[in-house]
Write a protein that holds these residues in place. Structure first.
Motif, PDB file in Angstrom:
ATOM      1  N   MET A 237      25.453 -50.107  83.285  1.00 43.09           N
ATOM      2  CA  MET A 237      25.549 -51.341  84.069  1.00 43.09           C
ATOM      3  C   MET A 237      25.831 -52.521  83.157  1.00 43.09           C
ATOM      4  SD  MET A 237      22.340 -50.545  83.144  1.00 43.09           S
ATOM      5  CE  MET A 237      21.443 -49.754  84.449  1.00 43.09           C
ATOM      6  N   GLU A 238      26.390 -53.591  83.708  1.00 37.68           N
ATOM      7  CA  GLU A 238      26.746 -54.743  82.886  1.00 37.68           C
ATOM      8  C   GLU A 238      25.502 -55.430  82.327  1.00 37.68           C
ATOM      9  OE1 GLU A 238      29.750 -55.766  81.876  1.00 37.68           O
ATOM     10  OE2 GLU A 238      30.599 -54.012  82.897  1.00 37.68           O
ATOM     11  N   ILE A 239      25.610 -55.819  81.062  1.00 37.75           N
ATOM     12  CA  ILE A 239      24.551 -56.543  80.368  1.00 37.75           C
ATOM     13  C   ILE A 239      25.016 -57.990  80.192  1.00 37.75           C
ATOM     14  CG2 ILE A 239      23.154 -56.643  78.258  1.00 37.75           C
ATOM     15  CD1 ILE A 239      22.693 -54.137  79.972  1.00 37.75           C
ATOM     16  N   ASN A 240      24.083 -58.926  80.233  1.00 36.99           N
ATOM     17  CA  ASN A 240      24.443 -60.332  80.084  1.00 36.99           C
ATOM     18  C   ASN A 240      25.210 -60.581  78.790  1.00 36.99           C
ATOM     19  OD1 ASN A 240      23.392 -61.226  82.496  1.00 36.99           O
ATOM     20  ND2 ASN A 240      21.407 -61.785  81.631  1.00 36.99           N
TER      21      ASN A 240
ATOM     22  N   GLY B 128      23.025 -58.022  86.718  1.00 32.33           N
ATOM     23  CA  GLY B 128      22.771 -58.115  88.149  1.00 32.33           C
ATOM     24  C   GLY B 128      24.005 -57.997  89.015  1.00 32.33           C
ATOM     25  N   TRP B 129      25.056 -57.393  88.470  1.00 26.66           N
ATOM     26  CA  TRP B 129      26.260 -57.183  89.280  1.00 26.66           C
ATOM     27  C   TRP B 129      25.958 -56.193  90.405  1.00 26.66           C
ATOM     28  CZ3 TRP B 129      31.312 -56.628  85.902  1.00 26.66           C
ATOM     29  CH2 TRP B 129      31.442 -57.757  85.089  1.00 26.66           C
TER      30      TRP B 129
ATOM     31  N   GLU C 272      20.537 -45.517  79.661  1.00 27.69           N
ATOM     32  CA  GLU C 272      20.203 -45.863  81.041  1.00 27.69           C
ATOM     33  C   GLU C 272      21.482 -46.070  81.853  1.00 27.69           C
ATOM     34  OE1 GLU C 272      18.373 -49.625  81.669  1.00 27.69           O
ATOM     35  OE2 GLU C 272      19.786 -50.729  80.431  1.00 27.69           O
ATOM     36  N   LEU C 273      21.423 -45.658  83.115  1.00 34.81           N
ATOM     37  CA  LEU C 273      22.583 -45.777  84.000  1.00 34.81           C
ATOM     38  C   LEU C 273      22.138 -46.273  85.368  1.00 34.81           C
ATOM     39  CD1 LEU C 273      24.422 -42.422  83.157  1.00 34.81           C
ATOM     40  CD2 LEU C 273      25.111 -44.715  82.448  1.00 34.81           C
ATOM     41  N   LYS C 274      23.087 -46.832  86.102  1.00 34.20           N
ATOM     42  CA  LYS C 274      22.854 -47.245  87.480  1.00 34.20           C
ATOM     43  C   LYS C 274      23.810 -46.461  88.368  1.00 34.20           C
ATOM     44  CE  LYS C 274      24.074 -51.394  89.093  1.00 34.20           C
ATOM     45  NZ  LYS C 274      24.075 -52.855  89.279  1.00 34.20           N
TER      46      LYS C 274
END
Length: 754
Positions: A67-70, A78-79, A386-388
């Motif tokens: 997932m995207e990181i800031n 939080g995308w 970690e994955l979403k």
């Protein structure tokens, strides 16, 4: 005009890329060249905007696109459109023993990375399995360098076919997480070349890897990410690597070493790589930032080094973000989901079965599913893996969907592990364990069948980056829970999820044991496919399951073998000469003699920077090589895995250099068998393993079908690495080729004279 030229002139032809590299390099300022070599955010580095050269965007990881990181801190961005297909962990991929699936895996995850506009995917991991306590073993491909090599090459080729670079990690000798930021690994040249470097060599020379990630640890008292011998001498000069060397996040420690020892791109410095934030201007403070630029301006850095770093970064960008044949990518397609399910199916290993499996559903049959891992998300936690996932099918859901139309499926949690916290352990009260266990055992008494889904997870001190396991046992009081379930219901199928071996005090009483892995999005469906018999199990272990932790040689040696000791506590002859590799002959002689007379230190160092040295004292006898040589019984050997059918092997025959064997399916269902070929030198001037894996083939057979499997001996298969000559040597004499279903299940042998 130049920007248009840079954007439009690149294709897959290497000559065109090299011409463009030189054209761009000749137009760049010193400042632009230097700026290519360090980060601009947590996961990106700059291009050359003035010349139309785009940025580099990296992403974890090898099992799916994170997932995207800031931009400037480690929080999730939080995308809502960055969910991925979670593919099985690489330990599962290795357990398929199927290079074609590795190619499919790489291509599918590459399509998702391309869709997300990533330039570099941080993987695959090809470090070897030395201790079952290593928290990141689940990310790697087992204990054998040949298996890891044959599986990583097609993965890399499939991934990079999308115009996304792999970043093969962690180079090199990173076989543990404890003390990972500084432990100084001492290993002989022979063991390093024959074992630990071989998958990296295959990734570079066969897979054509476009980038390599330097590891955190030290080798010969110098950090691996800017280690003169590992990077300059071996990777770039010996192997001819033309890609970019990228730090692991925060792995750089010294400007001069970073400049002169081959590092090309620095990421994550002045953070711990995981939690600490950096101000937006702090990137210039990196070791390859302002300090590097100032040395260049003073004339302290030759143009050849400045240009080499810039060339490698430009080449990386031209192969990826500027490649005209890059395609558009795909995200979460049905093909991706199907691939994840197939890889999981073929990687699951059936370790024991008294006939209870496959489980045939009957009307109103009562199935009790027990265990936290039946419902817990196993894509969360674990560190950078970690994955979403868009959809993660739990084992409980998969079992209900497969058996629920005819059977009554109930659930009891059985145990609790707490939250997945990085660097911390969530301690729960014993009363909670007792309550959950008692509830599950009572329900088990009234079930026709119990399916237990437990094991490890991605919490800290389990299968997790940044920390190793604390013991060989299953955590969270599971051994007691399993024992009581088996007493309450003899029809209990055990499914253990892990990326590591573990103790099994309950094995003799268990009617069936299924080794699951972190199976990704389709975990529940794949597991139900195996339990039901819809798919015949065909996975084989990529590492040995020892009977106890002390059987692994890294642990026989005490703390000097794992996790490392203070340098002043190193026993002789293991201290070695400072700055030089250790002697394989000396290490092997000591190991064969049982390390007699050596006063091992059993207390590890205190964890302070540069305060631990670790000796790979087993030398070339890693994994099954050790157990073979010392005739040590293991619980389950390397290459082992059962099926719902049986396979018969004919007596192997040799014709010239080609060894052939007939393999027949003697059962009633279709299945796949992994035919394994090992080679051993009958008489050698040096200590060699009894046998080493040199070829394997996974063959699909219908009931009653027979196929011939062949292996042609290559000179390279007969060689060992001669430290004195610094070359590979094959001695003339007689070799034995072993044909088997595992390292311990040899079905036939033939002799070959070289």
């Amino acid at each position: 005009m130049l920007g248009m030229l840079a954007s439009n002139a690149i294709n897959s032809n290497g000559n065109d890329i090299e011409a463009m590299v030189e054209m761009l390099l000749n137009r760049m300022t010193l400042e632009e060249k230097v700026r290519l070599s360090y980060a601009q955010s947590k996961f990106s580095s700059p291009g050359v905007p003035r010349l139309g050269v785009p940025e580099v965007y990296t992403s974890d990881g090898p099992h799916g696109v994170r997932m995207e990181i800031n931009w400037n801190n480690w929080d999730h961005a939080g995308w809502t459109n960055d969910s991925c297909t979670a593919f099985p962990a690489l330990t599962c991929l290795a357990a398929t023993w199927q290079p074609e699936l590795a190619s499919l895996y790489g291509r599918m995850v590459g399509e998702e990375a391309r869709y997300r506009n990533k330039t570099v995917l941080l993987g695959p991991g090809v470090n070897l399995y030395r201790t079952p306590l290593n928290g990141r073993n689940f990310e790697y491909m087992g204990e054998d360098p040949y298996l890891a090599s044959r599986m990583c090459v097609p993965y890399i080729q499939g991934l990079q076919s999308n115009g996304v670079a792999c970043c093969v990690k962690h180079y090199a000798l990173n076989e543990q997480e404890i003390f990972r930021n500084h432990v100084d690994v001492r290993v002989s040249d022979r063991a390093m070349y024959e074992l630990y470097l071989r998958p990296f060599h295959a990734a570079v020379t066969e897979g054509g890897a476009w980038s390599i990630m330097g590891s955190y640890n030290q080798y010969l008292n110098q950090h691996a990410t800017h280690n003169a011998r590992l990077i300059n001498d071996i990777l770039k000069n010996e192997w001819g690597f033309d890609g970019a060397v990228i730090t692991d996040w925060g792995a750089a420690h010294n400007t001069n070493e970073a400049i002169f020892n081959g590092l090309d791109l620095e990421m994550g410095s002045f953070t711990d790589g995981l939690s600490t934030e950096a101000s937006i201007n702090s990137y210039d403070d990196y070791y390859l930032g302002r300090a590097y630029l100032e040395k260049c301006r003073k004339g302290e850095v030759p143009d050849s080094i400045i240009n080499d770093k810039a060339r490698r970064m430009l080449r990386l960008i031209l192969r990826t973000g500027m490649a005209t044949n890059r395609g558009f990518g795909v995200m979460n397609s049905p093909e991706h989901v199907a691939a994840a399910r197939q890889i999981a199916q073929e990687g699951i290993v059936l370790l024991k079965n008294n006939g209870i499996l496959p489980l045939v559903p009957k009307d109103k049959m009562k199935i009790l599913v027990v265990g936290e891992n039946a419902t817990r998300s196993l894509c969360a936690g674990g560190g950078s893996s970690e994955l979403k996932p868009r959809d993660e099918v739990s084992p409980l859901r998969g079992i209900k969907e497969r058996f629920g139309d005819r059977c009554i499926v109930e659930y009891a949690k059985g145990y609790e592990s707490g939250r997945a916290m990085f660097g911390e352990v969530d301690v729960l009260p014993q009363a909670l364990y007792d309550s959950l266990r008692n509830e599950a055992v009572e329900k088990a008494k009234n079930a026709d069948y119990v399916i237990y889904v437990g094991g490890l997870n991605k919490n800290h001190t389990q299968d997790c980056e940044g920390g190793d396991r604390e013991h060989y046992q299953l955590p969270f009081s599971q051994d007691r829970l399993i024992t009581e379930l088996l007493t309450a219901n003899s029809n209990t199928v055990l499914v253990i999820v892990s990326g590591n071996a573990y103790d099994m005090p309950w094995l003799d009483k268990a009617p069936a044991l299924v080794q699951s892995w972190y199976l990704g999005s389709e975990a529940g469906h794949a597991l139900a496919d195996i339990i039901s018999g819809d798919v015949c199990p065909s996975g084989k272990l990529p590492f040995s399951f020892a009977c106890q932790l002390a059987d692994y040689p890294a642990h026989k040696m005490g703390a000097v073998g794992y996790p490392g000791v203070s340098p002043d506590k190193l026993p002789q002859p293991f201290g070695g000469e400072e700055g030089k590799p250790m002697s394989s002959a000396g290490l092997l002689k000591a190991a064969v003699e049982g390390w007699k007379g050596i006063n091992f230190c059993n207390e590890p160092g205190n964890g302070s920077m540069k305060n631990e040295t670790e000796i790979y004292g087993e030398d070339i006898l890693l994994g099954y090589r050790w157990f073979d040589y010392f005739k040590t019984k293991v619980r389950f050997p390397f290459g082992f895995g059962l099926s719902y059918t049986t396979f018969n092997y004919s007596k192997p025959a040799i014709d010239g250099r080609t060894v052939s064997v007939l393999v027949s399916n003697c059962g009633k269902v279709a299945g796949q068998e992994v035919v394994q070929f090992y080679v051993g030198d009958d008489k050698s001037s040096v200590i060699r393993p009894v046998k080493e894996l040199k070829h394997f083939e996974k063959v699909a057979l219908q009931p009653g079908e027979t196929k011939q499997i062949s292996y042609t001996i290559d000179d390279e298969d007969l060689k060992y690495f001669d430290e004195e000559k610094h070359e590979w040597v094959a001695e003339h004499g007689t070799f034995t080729v072993y044909v088997g279903a595992s390292a311990a299940d040899i079905r036939g042998k033939v002799k070959y004279k070289y």
